[in-house]
Design an enzyme around this catalytic site. Structure first.
Site, mmCIF file in Angstrom:
data_model
loop_
_atom_site.group_PDB
_atom_site.id
_atom_site.type_symbol
_atom_site.label_atom_id
_atom_site.label_comp_id
_atom_site.label_asym_id
_atom_site.label_seq_id
_atom_site.Cartn_x
_atom_site.Cartn_y
_atom_site.Cartn_z
ATOM 1 N N GLY A 10 61.648 -3.835 81.850
ATOM 2 C CA GLY A 10 61.263 -3.671 83.245
ATOM 3 C C GLY A 10 59.760 -3.776 83.419
ATOM 4 O O GLY A 10 58.993 -3.331 82.576
ATOM 5 N N ASP A 127 59.256 5.405 82.601
ATOM 6 C CA ASP A 127 60.075 6.574 82.303
ATOM 7 C C ASP A 127 59.389 7.572 81.369
ATOM 8 O O ASP A 127 59.844 8.711 81.247
ATOM 9 C CB ASP A 127 61.400 6.144 81.661
ATOM 10 N N HIS A 271 63.007 0.353 92.928
ATOM 11 C CA HIS A 271 61.961 -0.452 92.304
ATOM 12 C C HIS A 271 60.596 -0.328 92.969
ATOM 13 O O HIS A 271 59.623 -0.899 92.465
ATOM 14 C CB HIS A 271 62.405 -1.919 92.257
#
Length: 341
Positions: A10, A127, A271
């Site tokens: 990502g 994260d 997002h």
């Protein structure tokens, strides 16, 4: 020497800052040629690359995303993928790779090193769940974006006397939920590391309404109710076997409305947490990671990841960095719990 660089997984703010640091130090200090591989591991598998010079990185420090593109390609799941990487690196005379990514991208980097390809890793994920580093770049920006959203939601929630459930990213680690929830003054914070009692959440929400406050509930996308299962948007899996998570926010908002009789809405940040301009902290951290990754390549120290320990950048084995996820420890969640309700 020719060095390749790629960004996998990502996207997140700060990727371009790493690329810029690699090119500037690689070219100006070491006299190297730098090659950028397109779209993560898909680039070296398919031979898609572009030369990176100083002009290419002149103005990318503040830009989000990645000028190289990204993907969740797993060369070990592609027939002949690793052999193709060897061929491409030989054809393009690339001596080493700098791979910027999270657990999956760096897991591939670890295996490639074991298979004789020289790779240095740079930790990237909003994260903050990569082990062996205190923080990853991208996390600080994601927390700022989520916190700003929570700040804005407080006013609209209070105006309409409703509960708002804010779903944030994080998969199986609750760092974004914990930090943004604390910074945003949430009434409830729910993380994947600890199954939550719906009854307790309802109790907290009701107590806020009784005091004439509109509750804000921050929930990580991977959070689970006691005895329940993850709420999935689809059964779709990526090349690394990860199931797409999401939907727990909407489910919980419906439960709150049904049990309390108060209006409740869900807001899924999704997002938006990945996009936009990186914070100053992430720009600096990403730049330092890039500079130290170049040093590791220059030293021939492959199979390592550059990591933040305290205020120092150190090198750790990729095996250590990818051995397990770094999740929120019980004591961190417990110290925050005094603010709930």
């Amino acid at each position: 020497m020719r060095v390749g660089v790629l960004t996998g997984g990502g996207d997140c703010p700060g990727l371009n800052a790493v690329i810029r640091a690699v090119v500037r130090k690689g070219v100006e200090v070491n006299g190297w040629e730098v090659v950028g591989f397109r779209d993560g591991w898909q680039g070296p598998v398919e031979g898609r690359s572009k030369p990176l010079g100083l002009d290419d990185v002149e103005d990318i420090l503040t830009r989000g995303g990645t000028i190289l593109g990204s993907s969740r390609t797993n060369p070990y799941a592609v027939d002949g993928g690793v052999d193709r990487i060897r061929e491409v690196l030989a054809e393009q005379r690339v001596d080493a790779l700098i791979a910027i990514g999270g657990e999956d991208t760096l897991g591939v980097a670890k295996r490639l090193t074991e298979d004789g390809i020289g790779v240095v890793g740079v930790p990237k994920t909003i994260d903050n769940d990569l082990d062996a580093t205190d923080y990853t770049f991208g996390f600080d920006t994601a927390v700022h974006i989520a916190t700003e959203a929570i700040d804005r939601l407080h006013t609209t929630a209070e105006s309409h006397h409703r509960a708002l459930v804010v779903e944030v990213m994080g998969r199986h680690a609750g760092w974004i939920a914990l930090h943004s929830g604390l910074a945003g003054g949430a009434s409830v914070i729910l993380v994947p590391e600890r199954a939550f009692s719906v009854d307790k959440v309802i109790e907290w929400v009701a107590s806020r309404f009784e005091r004439e406050y509109a509750p804000i509930i921050v929930v990580a996308e991977g959070a689970l109710p006691e005895g329940g299962e993850a709420v999935l948007q689809t059964g779709e899996k990526d090349a690394f076997g990860h199931v797409r998570l999401g939907g727990v926010g909407t489910w919980l908002a419906d439960e709150i409305a049904a049990r309390t009789g108060n209006e409740s809405r869900a807001v899924v940040l999704g997002h938006t947490q990945r996009g936009g301009v990186p914070t100053a902290y992430d720009r600096v951290l990403a730049t330092r990671f890039g500079l130290h990754a170049v040093d590791a390549v220059a030293d021939g120290d492959f199979g390592v990841m550059v990591a933040l320990r305290g205020t120092d950048i150190v090198r750790v084995p990729l095996a250590e960095a990818t051995a397990q996820l770094k999740t929120v420890p019980a004591e961190r969640y417990a110290e925050a719990e005094v603010f709930f309700g």
